[in-house]
Design an enzyme around this catalytic site. Structure first.
Site, short mmCIF file in Angstrom:
data_model
loop_
_atom_site.label_atom_id
_atom_site.label_comp_id
_atom_site.label_asym_id
_atom_site.label_seq_id
_atom_site.Cartn_x
_atom_site.Cartn_y
_atom_site.Cartn_z
N GLY A 58 -11.10 -4.15 -26.75
CA GLY A 58 -9.74 -4.42 -26.30
C GLY A 58 -9.22 -3.47 -25.24
O GLY A 58 -8.13 -3.66 -24.72
N HIS A 87 -13.55 8.54 -1.12
CA HIS A 87 -13.64 7.15 -0.64
C HIS A 87 -12.89 6.23 -1.58
O HIS A 87 -12.44 6.64 -2.65
CB HIS A 87 -15.11 6.73 -0.47
N ASP A 126 -13.89 3.94 -9.02
CA ASP A 126 -14.31 5.08 -9.85
C ASP A 126 -13.96 6.42 -9.19
O ASP A 126 -14.27 7.48 -9.73
CB ASP A 126 -15.80 5.00 -10.22
N ASP A 150 -20.04 9.89 -2.86
CA ASP A 150 -21.13 8.91 -3.00
C ASP A 150 -21.75 8.72 -1.63
O ASP A 150 -21.05 8.54 -0.64
CB ASP A 150 -20.57 7.56 -3.47
N ASP A 200 -24.37 13.40 -5.66
CA ASP A 200 -24.41 12.07 -6.31
C ASP A 200 -25.77 11.79 -6.95
O ASP A 200 -26.77 11.72 -6.25
CB ASP A 200 -24.09 11.05 -5.20
N GLY A 232 -25.54 1.34 -2.73
CA GLY A 232 -24.81 2.25 -1.86
C GLY A 232 -25.17 3.71 -2.09
O GLY A 232 -24.61 4.60 -1.44
N HIS A 233 -26.09 3.95 -3.01
CA HIS A 233 -26.42 5.32 -3.38
C HIS A 233 -27.85 5.66 -2.98
O HIS A 233 -28.76 4.86 -3.15
CB HIS A 233 -26.26 5.51 -4.89
#
Lengths: 554, 554
Positions: B49, B74, B78, B164, B196, B366-367
């Site tokens: 929930g 950025h 997150d 990142d 990262d 993207g990493h």
């Protein structure tokens, strides 16, 4: 075989198409039905509290007298896990290979129906004849030994179901796929082929179990501490390779986890797993040997919370735990939905100071990829093709592969569970659907949890429940005691006193208003309370707990 | 910079280590604190929930007067999703790049705090100075434009956080990673690097976004019907490539889905997304154009139930639905936990008759992978290394990579949220831990759902609830009315009448026994009823519903 007029061959699935799991395929000719496999499926995330899912067999129960037997292709849960339930309702003989029968026996014993069941061991030379139908079997390679494909000879022609397979050219037990039998079937003519679609969207070939053996050898040659090896208990070939490496590197093997103990015992007794008895180490004895002489074989490669590996990682296992310097091998790929569980176990093992080896280097799939599916189609050269054993996208990918190797697009059937393919005079068309569905198992309950119960569980899981208890005077209709609000799974009561006080007042006001408006029916009182409270709580919290007004009279 | 005696540099995470999400890193020197990023995280499967999770910032609130600013690397959720909550409690200036500020503004406006917040746009030339600390920025490449790494100059030396990143050598906007700035930092000397770890267990290099552009070109050249393209709204580069392909192939672009509309609008206004205005098509107008002149850009690449793509697939979208002949592109990889959702959407699209393109051919991460992480370490040549932004196993893999390129093993810190690294005279050691944790957001509630509420939701979700209502006589203690049993989420009432009748009798017997034994305290009555019923139901069903006895007096 003679052709009988006005008789129809029909083929359908009661489980296993459009899904991974609960495989059950049916071949019916006139008044004769053969069932292939009787599997279970693990519940979707939405099936809260459900333990297992099995096929709804009400069609077969309505035609019980026609069902002549169940043929089982191999001993994985998605092919045998629903068998006890099936046999309790439809007691017919079971035909399966030696190892598969060994695994089935344990299940039937647990269910208390072993003595009432007729079990026939079959192999690739067996033929089983019924009135119209005749079954034979061919050897395949898969991630469990003794896997078979099935051919059912019908008056219309041959119907072949591959079972789960890949073409492992270097299988650990040297029992390779029976190419001769398969190509013979193809030469004699296959009317319809049902084939495993699991990896139909994976290009190329699936790796051989032999490659995992190589990787196991590397692990053993590098590890200086204990080796803890987690994999599926049914992957006997992989377990054999662990035993072989242990013998080679002078380590003893301790087995932990209920299913690992159970399956290795059966496989060893039946000769599918070979090792000298003195290589075994009782888990109690682990402490007594130097760390570089130990292998622990464990269940838990899917991160299951109660599995041996998980309990060892949490130091919650009685006999073994993970120590710094251990090498832990997780030899499986997470089944979709288990990724987070597995990730959490790996993290925990690293935190303890173990080295963890996981991922594609130490695991291969048991299911053939695109090139293997093409090979199967080219061996069998079927007129009609029914991709099975897969989610819809996998079956669709498999259909494309069949087109590529030359099956006519109009001769490929993408079915839902229950959809029939009817064949008369070698001419197939999609027929009507028989009843199919899923039966949910929750604890001892079989089918007593359905959509309403699941919907309630979902509501309860998201925002909890509020119970409002109030006693009204039988005579005057005024509040005698309450309202009292009890909440579970909604908010911290201590931090939300004000909110609950306001809710309380609102219920009193609502009931007073009902009284003033002469609303007296309990159902109206309850729905007024529920509506007012629901609106108020959504306004204040953006949540919709289940609201249960209990109104008493005194 | 001058060295100040007895002053300590400390570095820690309040979110983002040992997890993917809710990134928040803190650099403190004496009485000066800078915060980097303020992200959110999506709830684990066990957090029933719960909508979102953000970092517990009580340490910062206790030292509010020391906090001088928040630097944002950025515009991904997150990294910015917890900012509104942070600023409501600690109102300090925010420093971020132009696009990031654009995205932040929308969030602050929604939270009603835009006017009270000071937002500074920074770029790779900006320097921001405080009493001891000085921040500068360097350009990186990532799956959202305008991503920055941060260098904080401290009296002890430079602390660098990469944000990142990957090293995309052919970025869509031609703004490649600022190698010069990074190597300059390395030459000047980096005291500590935070980098990262997302793909630290992936060998090799991550593919360039350019490769996705090539794949997009192939899709456009083959598609004969409409193209529906689903990806993350924030992946502006990918969206740019869709617009470019649309222009090249003479198609118009309709945008559906709230966040896709919102982000493309902001990015277009700020110049990060370039297209001619007449290429846009209102979703209402889709029906009016030939199918081969249409692209629909949609949210929903993670299978989110309420996203545009999912609603289109279920024909539940007002303005667009999926038709046979459409080509649907799902340009993302499922985030762990979403695999089944995504699979279900793909199946549904295939069933409709669309062609679906998904998987690694049409998506890159993207990493950066291992070779890129090594390159970053070799550019920065840090004395101390703190892997961040990853689950523990990823951070551990990153630590190994750092060792491989020459960082001393003793100079690498694997932290939990809250753990501090304290540096005095360029000498680092792990210090004590500050308070860290997670705040759960459920609807409007921030932190009002905790372990007890979650435990109750879990119980309720698995086996439901039984409420037992009974009224006892105040004088005699005998049952006046009831017991009545109300069950929700436990069993189908209609099919379990017998069970519930027996349960009812059991409650009556238990209360009669209590009466005979002179047990009168309500708490004892309740626990006797609860225990007896719980045992009985577990025996009968192997389930443990929550049991709520409500005993009234009259």
């Amino acid at each position: 075989m003679l052709k009988h007029d006005n008789k129809v061959l029909s083929i359908f699935a009661l489980g296993g198409v459009g899904e991974i799991g609960k495989n059950m395929y049916v071949v019916q000719y006139d008044n004769e039905i053969l069932v292939i496999d009787a599997g279970l499926k693990f519940p979707d995330a939405g099936m809260l509290g459900i333990d297992l899912v099995i096929p709804d067999i009400s069609y077969l129960m309505e035609h019980k007298e026609k069902v002549k037997g169940v043929l089982i292709t191999h001993g994985h849960e998605d092919h045998i896990g629903g068998l006890s339930y099936f046999l309790k309702n439809i007691n017919v003989p079971v035909y399966a290979s030696k190892l598969t029968v060994g695994l089935i026996k344990g299940k039937l014993r647990e269910a208390g129906i072993l003595r009432n069941t007729t079990l026939h061991v079959v192999d690739s030379h067996s033929k089983v004849s019924f009135q119209y139908l005749k079954a034979s079997f061919f050897r395949t390679t898969h991630s469990i030994p003794d896997s078979l494909g099935v051919c059912i000879d019908t008056p219309e022609g041959k119907v072949v179901y591959t079972g789960d397979f890949k073409f492992d050219q270097t299988p650990v037990d040297r029992n390779s796929s029976d190419f001769a039998a398969m190509s013979r079937l193809g030469d004699e003519g296959v009317l319809a082929l049902l084939s495993d679609s699991t990896n139909a969207d994976k290009p190329g070939f699936t790796g051989s179990e032999w490659e995992v053996g190589q990787a196991i050898g590397r692990v053993f040659s590098h590890a200086t501490g204990r080796i803890i090896f987690a994999t599926f208990a049914s992957n006997i070939h992989r377990i054999q390779q662990v035993f072989d490496a242990a013998a080679r590197f002078g380590r003893k093997v301790a087995i932990v986890g209920k299913s690992m103990k159970n399956v290795t015992k059966i496989a060893h007794e039946l000769g599918y797993l070979q090792f000298e008895n003195d290589i075994l180490l009782e888990p109690e004895e682990i402490q007594r040997l130097p760390v570089d002489q130990i292998v622990i074989l464990a269940t838990g490669s899917q991160g299951e919370p109660m599995s041996a590996l998980n309990r060892m990682a949490r130091s919650a296992h009685r006999k073994a735990d993970v120590m710094p310097g251990d090498t832990v091998v997780i030899a499986s790929t997470p089944i979709p939905g288990n990724e987070r569980h597995v990730g959490r176990v790996i993290d925990q093992l690293f935190r303890i100071g173990a080295d963890v080896i996981y991922g594609p280097d130490i695991h291969v799939s048991g299911h053939g990829s695109q090139e293997e599916l093409k090979l199967m189609l080219n061996l069998m050269k079927p007129k009609y093709f029914i991709p099975v054993h897969g989610e819809f996208r996998m079956m669709r990918a498999h259909a494309r592969i069949a087109e590529q190797v030359g099956v006519l697009p109009g001769n490929i059937f993408l079915l839902n569970n229950g959809d029939t393919v009817e064949i008369v005079d070698q001419d197939a068309r999609q027929g009507g659907a028989v009843h199919a569905g899923q039966v949910l198992i929750d604890g001892l309950g079989v089918g007593d949890v359905g959509n309403i119960v699941l919907r309630d569980r979902k509501l309860l899981s998201e925002d909890g429940i509020l119970v409002i208890v109030v006693t009204l005077c039988r005579r005057t209709g005024k509040i005698l005691s309450g309202p009292n609000i009890i909440s579970r799974g909604f908010v911290y009561v201590r931090e939300s006193e004000e909110l609950l006080d306001e809710a309380n007042q609102l219920v009193s006001q609502t009931l007073a208003q009902c009284h003033a408006d002469q609303v007296k029916e309990w159902s109206s009182l309850k729905s007024n309370v529920r509506d007012a409270l629901s609106r108020f709580l959504y306004d204040q919290t953006r949540r919709r707990p289940m609201i249960l007004p209990i109104i008493m009279e005194a």
